[in-house]
Motif scaffolding. Structure first.
Motif, PDB file in Angstrom:
ATOM      1  N   GLY B 623       0.801  -1.225   0.000  1.00 55.87           N
ATOM      2  CA  GLY B 623       0.000   0.000   0.000  1.00 55.87           C
ATOM      3  C   GLY B 623       0.832   1.273   0.000  1.00 55.87           C
ATOM      4  O   GLY B 623       0.300   2.370   0.138  1.00 55.87           O
ATOM      5  N   LEU B 732      -9.497   6.692  -4.251  1.00 61.13           N
ATOM      6  CA  LEU B 732      -9.435   7.152  -2.871  1.00 61.13           C
ATOM      7  C   LEU B 732      -9.945   8.576  -2.844  1.00 61.13           C
ATOM      8  O   LEU B 732      -9.354   9.464  -3.438  1.00 61.13           O
ATOM      9  CB  LEU B 732      -7.997   7.110  -2.346  1.00 61.13           C
ATOM     10  N   ASP B 740      -2.789   2.110   4.769  1.00 61.83           N
ATOM     11  CA  ASP B 740      -3.959   1.419   5.329  1.00 61.83           C
ATOM     12  C   ASP B 740      -5.213   1.676   4.494  1.00 61.83           C
ATOM     13  O   ASP B 740      -5.976   0.761   4.188  1.00 61.83           O
ATOM     14  CB  ASP B 740      -4.177   1.841   6.795  1.00 61.83           C
ATOM     15  N   LYS B 741      -5.400   2.925   4.106  1.00 65.39           N
ATOM     16  CA  LYS B 741      -6.581   3.247   3.300  1.00 65.39           C
ATOM     17  C   LYS B 741      -6.510   2.581   1.931  1.00 65.39           C
ATOM     18  O   LYS B 741      -7.505   2.054   1.417  1.00 65.39           O
ATOM     19  CB  LYS B 741      -6.669   4.760   3.094  1.00 65.39           C
ATOM     20  N   LEU B 743      -4.815  -0.121   1.020  1.00 64.37           N
ATOM     21  CA  LEU B 743      -4.973  -1.578   1.094  1.00 64.37           C
ATOM     22  C   LEU B 743      -6.440  -1.947   1.308  1.00 64.37           C
ATOM     23  O   LEU B 743      -6.933  -2.906   0.722  1.00 64.37           O
ATOM     24  CB  LEU B 743      -4.096  -2.148   2.214  1.00 64.37           C
ATOM     25  N   THR B 744      -7.119  -1.178   2.157  1.00 68.96           N
ATOM     26  CA  THR B 744      -8.537  -1.441   2.397  1.00 68.96           C
ATOM     27  C   THR B 744      -9.327  -1.335   1.098  1.00 68.96           C
ATOM     28  O   THR B 744     -10.160  -2.190   0.775  1.00 68.96           O
ATOM     29  CB  THR B 744      -9.092  -0.433   3.434  1.00 68.96           C
ATOM     30  N   GLU B 745      -9.038  -0.285   0.358  1.00 72.88           N
ATOM     31  CA  GLU B 745      -9.778  -0.042  -0.872  1.00 72.88           C
ATOM     32  C   GLU B 745      -9.436  -1.090  -1.938  1.00 72.88           C
ATOM     33  O   GLU B 745     -10.308  -1.554  -2.676  1.00 72.88           O
ATOM     34  CB  GLU B 745      -9.458   1.378  -1.365  1.00 72.88           C
ATOM     35  N   GLU B 747      -8.463  -4.112  -1.335  1.00 72.31           N
ATOM     36  CA  GLU B 747      -9.089  -5.346  -0.881  1.00 72.31           C
ATOM     37  C   GLU B 747     -10.559  -5.371  -1.330  1.00 72.31           C
ATOM     38  O   GLU B 747     -11.051  -6.369  -1.846  1.00 72.31           O
ATOM     39  CB  GLU B 747      -8.990  -5.417   0.653  1.00 72.31           C
ATOM     40  N   ARG B 748     -11.222  -4.224  -1.136  1.00 67.95           N
ATOM     41  CA  ARG B 748     -12.629  -4.136  -1.505  1.00 67.95           C
ATOM     42  C   ARG B 748     -12.820  -4.320  -3.007  1.00 67.95           C
ATOM     43  O   ARG B 748     -13.792  -4.890  -3.468  1.00 67.95           O
ATOM     44  CB  ARG B 748     -13.189  -2.780  -1.070  1.00 67.95           C
TER      45      ARG B 748
END
Lengths: 200, 753
Positions: B623, B732, B740-741, B743-745, B747-748
């Protein structure tokens, strides 16, 4: 963001002088440190300190908790190195001791005794700037100038160790210093412009 | 902050509505030279040697005989009512010479770090010890730690009359018709973080009284404004106050007055009858000396099938802390013919915002520019082509249509892939672009110039050099005007004893001060000619400036000196006699030339435009974003010092990289205390994080001088965000884009492949 190694002796000091060095803690202390623990406790009042800065010996009285940076700035009026974060993150207080860079905000004045401390104030030879200082001027490696003394000292230390660094090596060596104006482009150009590192 | 420009610095008006004239009227008597000898060249900062050698004394470095050290007592709570305060032990503590309590029982504090008292002691350590001896009892009250808490219907009412302040709706065109004509719409909520100025030299000063007169060495962006602030705050005449700021370690919009710490310092010095130094520590600096407000925007925007923007509807909010506003310009630059926007200020229990490097613009730029890329994808257009299709018409202050292709060339835009790098492996590469605008006009500076019989030239002006290179460009203009070299000019600034000049904010300094330099040096030159003409046996109109000398020119030639022409043009007139500068000045005898001058119209302007392109590499496994390169195409009117102007661009861009991927003020959601009030967890780019930066400064000398401090800081974060989107294929909508943001996105979205 890589950080410079903080001088380990501050931690030793805390273990040595701290009044609550518990038995369990002392079990984990290295033998050398334990030996030092036997030394007389310093302070809490002012104690005599002798500092050798830019080749000159200074005798002063400071409390043991006073950092090298503050002793220089507030007692000796050697104000070249700046106090910015005061906890070993920004590098504005960088000095060179025995060829290595230290954050002088994270070292106590009493620990710096008997060592040859170099600051930006002692780099120039009269009105002739050190080649690193000149390179910072020529390459516009400064704006407000508050981070500059730290960057200059970090660059001097780098070039004394590695006279012809690659850009990557220079970046790594300067990663322990922060600039808020954003002069880093000029700083890197300056660091790479000085060939051979040493004076002249 | 007044940016002194015809172009609004904030609010929703778009640049297309106000356009600068193609060629503003030039100053009649002292216009800028058509061919410059020095202006536009690369001159090294004249204060460089002082700064690199540690000889430059900042306010933080000032030591006065018998000086004490001040510390401020602050609220540890976000919202609390004082029950009792007992400073009796502190008053008697070793070394303490003065103590002030500025809060009474029953009074409230509204943010962590709010000032409630101060003391001065012989050493910093004694001051810190004594501060801890003050016993304070609080009734802790419910606090609002973020905008979500403050906007909840059930939120406790902390602020009067309410926790939020709704602005008036700004509308233009026919929104319903705009959406009706849209083939596609994009809806999303965009947001930007709170950032703090984090000037390396913290706020503070040294105050010393001599009877009723106060001398204050202050880290400030406005020596005259700070003098006024001391006089008002202390209820003493301005005539009794002198503010000195020879060097200062950064302000970025946060240092325009004495502030509470300055007034407390002065009062401590008075009470102790000794000079007091009171510089804030890093935590205080983060908590109580300003920040850039956060911005949130719930946007719906429409675009026609052929790629024309049709409609923009936004509900926006943000926080400037405890009782301060958070508005910002939106939409930014691009023409949405039908638009509506409603902004609400949300108050939380944190330190108040202050102007920060291009206030409002990075927020508006980020929201609009990310939206633009999303809309471009809807109509399957290249994002730059899409922008070109929706820009306001070309004008001197609206040159984006010309600059975008210039920047595209330099970033190799044609190598750009569509959204989502198809290259296998974890490293994804992307390109993004964005645009910026700013005012940068200035007025009102005054100056005084002396030419002595030994040829030395002193220019005094109560402006300040906050790191921009003001001192250097002042010397360049004076040297250019007098036919001298930069080292021959002595610039004295940073002292309220010097003639008035406005504060350095809104990128107004160069445009305010350079005309004053040109006019005052021009008047000094004319006065010199008047004085030496009798000894040369000619009329003053027959004397002209050469390089390092004055020329007696043929009287038949047009009156070139009075029209302000410098060496290059006077060369056209036959030179009858050359007199070295020193010899000419020797004719003055003991009385120097001594003239006053000021800013006059016709030498400066306002309104700049620029574009930026970013190239990034994103490691989708970690990320981590690596900003590889930024291309900046920027104008600022007449370029005075190419070297320092380019460095200004570097600085703005690096601050934009920080805004885009690193820095953020983080408050604890329960206590509203800042959890990263330092410089290790308040992340900023280190040397290894700095991208390659390619600056193209577009010189437009016919427009006169325009400031450049802020414009380059506006567009970087948006360009980086768009490049990350282009690399990863995920959007984003809030910065900083931290791992962190991302990777979260990712992943989604299930990754990019």
């Amino acid at each position: 963001m890589a950080r410079k190694k903080i001088d380990e002796s501050r931690r030793d000091f805390l273990k040595t002088v701290g009044v609550v060095a518990s038995a369990s803690a002392s079990l984990t202390i290295a033998p050398e440190a334990r030996a030092r623990q036997a030394l007389a406790t310093l302070g809490p009042g002012e104690v005599p300190v002798t500092l050798t800065i830019n080749g000159r010996r200074h005798q002063l009285n400071v409390e043991p908790r006073v950092t090298l940076l503050d002793a220089m700035r507030t007692r000796l009026e050697i104000t070249g190195q700046k106090r910015v974060c005061d906890r070993g993150a920004c590098g504005a207080c960088t000095v060179i001791i025995e060829g290595r860079t230290y954050y002088s905000c994270s070292m106590l004045a009493i620990e710096a005794q008997g060592k040859n401390i170099r600051t930006v104030d002692g780099l120039a030879n009269g009105s002739t700037l050190h080649p690193v200082q000149q390179a910072f001027c020529d390459n516009d490696g400064l704006m407000c100038g508050f981070c500059t003394p730290g960057f200059v000292m970090a660059t001097v230390a780098l070039l004394e160790k590695n006279p012809n660094p690659t850009p990557e090596q220079a970046k790594r060596a300067l990663d322990g210093n922060l600039c808020r104006c954003g002069t880093n482009i000029g700083v890197l150009k300056a660091a790479l412009a000085v060939k051979g590192g040493a004076r002249g | 902050m007044d940016n002194g420009s015809r172009i609004p610095a904030s609010g929703s008006r778009q640049v297309a509505e106000v356009q600068a004239p193609a060629r503003p009227p030039q100053h009649e008597k002292y216009p800028w030279p058509e061919k410059s000898r020095l202006l536009g060249t690369r001159v090294s900062r004249i204060d460089g040697p002082m700064k690199v050698s540690g000889r430059a004394k900042y306010s933080y470095d000032i030591v006065r005989p018998g000086m004490l050290y001040g510390r401020i007592l602050r609220s540890p709570h976000a919202h609390a009512r004082l029950k009792s305060i007992d400073a009796s032990a502190a008053e008697k503590a070793p070394g303490v010479k003065a103590l002030l309590i500025t809060i009474k029982p029953g009074e409230k504090v509204m943010f962590p770090g709010e000032e409630i008292g101060a003391l001065a002691a012989a050493t910093e350590q004694q001051a810190a010890d004594a501060l801890r001896m003050i016993k304070v009892e609080w009734e802790v009250l419910p606090a609002l730690a973020n905008v979500e808490q403050a906007m909840r219907p059930e939120a406790p009412q902390v602020f009067t009359p309410a926790n939020t302040r709704r602005g008036t709706a700004q509308e233009d065109g026919d929104l319903a018709a705009g959406f009706k004509s849209a083939a596609f719409t994009v809806e999303g909520t965009y947001s930007t973080q709170v950032q703090t100025h984090t000037s390396l030299e913290t706020h503070g000063c040294v105050c010393e009284w001599n009877g009723d007169n106060l001398t204050a060495w202050v880290s400030t962006q406005a020596v005259h404004g700070t003098r006024e602030g001391f006089a008002q705050g202390l209820k003493i005449p301005q005539a009794n106050v002198r503010v000195i700021t020879e060097f200062m370690g950064g302000g970025f919009g946060s240092k325009f007055g004495p502030d509470m710490q300055g007034l407390l310092c002065a009062r401590l010095a008075k009470a102790a009858n000794a000079p007091v130094k009171l510089m804030l520590d890093r935590k205080e600096e983060h908590l109580a000396t300003g920040n850039r407000p956060s911005a949130f925007a719930k946007v719906k925007a429409g675009v026609s099938a052929d790629g024309k923007l049709t409609a923009f509807d936004a509900t926006t909010w943000g926080t400037g802390g405890a009782g301060a506003g958070s508005d910002y310009p939106l939409p930014y630059i691009y023409v949405f013919p039908n638009r509506r926007r409603m902004h609400t200020d949300v108050y939380i229990n944190s330190g108040q915002q202050r102007a920060m490097r291009a206030p409002g613009h990075p927020q508006g730029c980020f929201v609009t520019e990310v939206l633009m890329d999303e809309l471009a994808d809807q109509v399957r257009m290249d994002p730059m082509e899409f922008r070109l299709k929706n820009l306001p018409p070309l004008a001197p202050n609206a040159m984006w249509a010309k600059y975008f292709p210039m920047g595209a060339e330099r970033i190799n835009w044609k190598s750009r892939h569509v959204t989502g790098d198809p290259t296998p492996g974890p490293i994804k590469r992307g390109l993004g672009c964005s645009a910026n605008r700013w005012g940068g006009a200035g007025t009102g500076a005054r100056a005084h110039c002396e030419i002595a019989s030994d040829g030395s030239v002193v220019m005094r002006c109560g402006t300040q050099d906050i790191g921009t290179g003001n001192r250097t460009i002042m010397a360049m203009v004076v040297a250019e005007t007098l036919g001298l070299e930069v080292p021959q000019i002595t610039i004295e600034l940073g002292d309220s004893h010097h003639p008035f000049a406005p504060g350095s904010g809104g990128s107004t300094t160069a445009a305010a001060v350079m005309p004053a330099m040109r006019v005052t040096a021009g008047k000094a030159r004319d006065a010199l000619f008047e004085r030496i003409a009798p000894q040369l046996g000619v009329a003053a109109t027959e004397i002209n400036i050469g390089v390092g000398e004055v020329h007696v020119v043929s009287p038949s030639t047009p009156d070139s000196s009075a029209s302000g022409q410098t060496a290059s043009r006077s060369g056209q007139a036959p030179i009858l006699r050359r007199v070295a500068w020193r010899d000419a000045c020797k004719m003055l005898g003991t009385v120097p030339v001594s003239v006053d001058g000021q800013w006059e119209r016709g030498l400066s302007a306002g309104g700049t435009s620029g574009v930026q392109f970013a190239e990034v590499e994103v490691d989708i496994e970690t990320g981590i974003t690596k900003v590889k390169k930024i291309v900046c195409v920027q104008d600022c009117g007449l370029v005075v010092d190419l070297k320092t102007a380019e460095t200004q661009c570097h600085g703005g861009i690096i601050s934009g990289v920080n805004y885009g991927v690193f820095e953020e003020r983080i408050l604890d959601r329960n206590t509203a205390n800042m959890v990263n009030p330092n410089m290790e967890w308040y992340h900023m780019a280190g040397q290894s994080d700095i991208p390659e930066i390619d600056v193209v400064l577009v010189d437009t000398p016919e427009r006169g001088v325009i400031g450049i401090g802020e414009p380059p800081a506006v567009a970087t974060a948006a360009a980086v965000a768009n490049a990350i989107r282009n690399a990863t294929g995920v959007t984003l909508r809030n910065i900083p884009i931290t791992p962190d943001k991302l990777l979260t996105e990712l992943e989604r979205a299930g990754g990019t492949n």
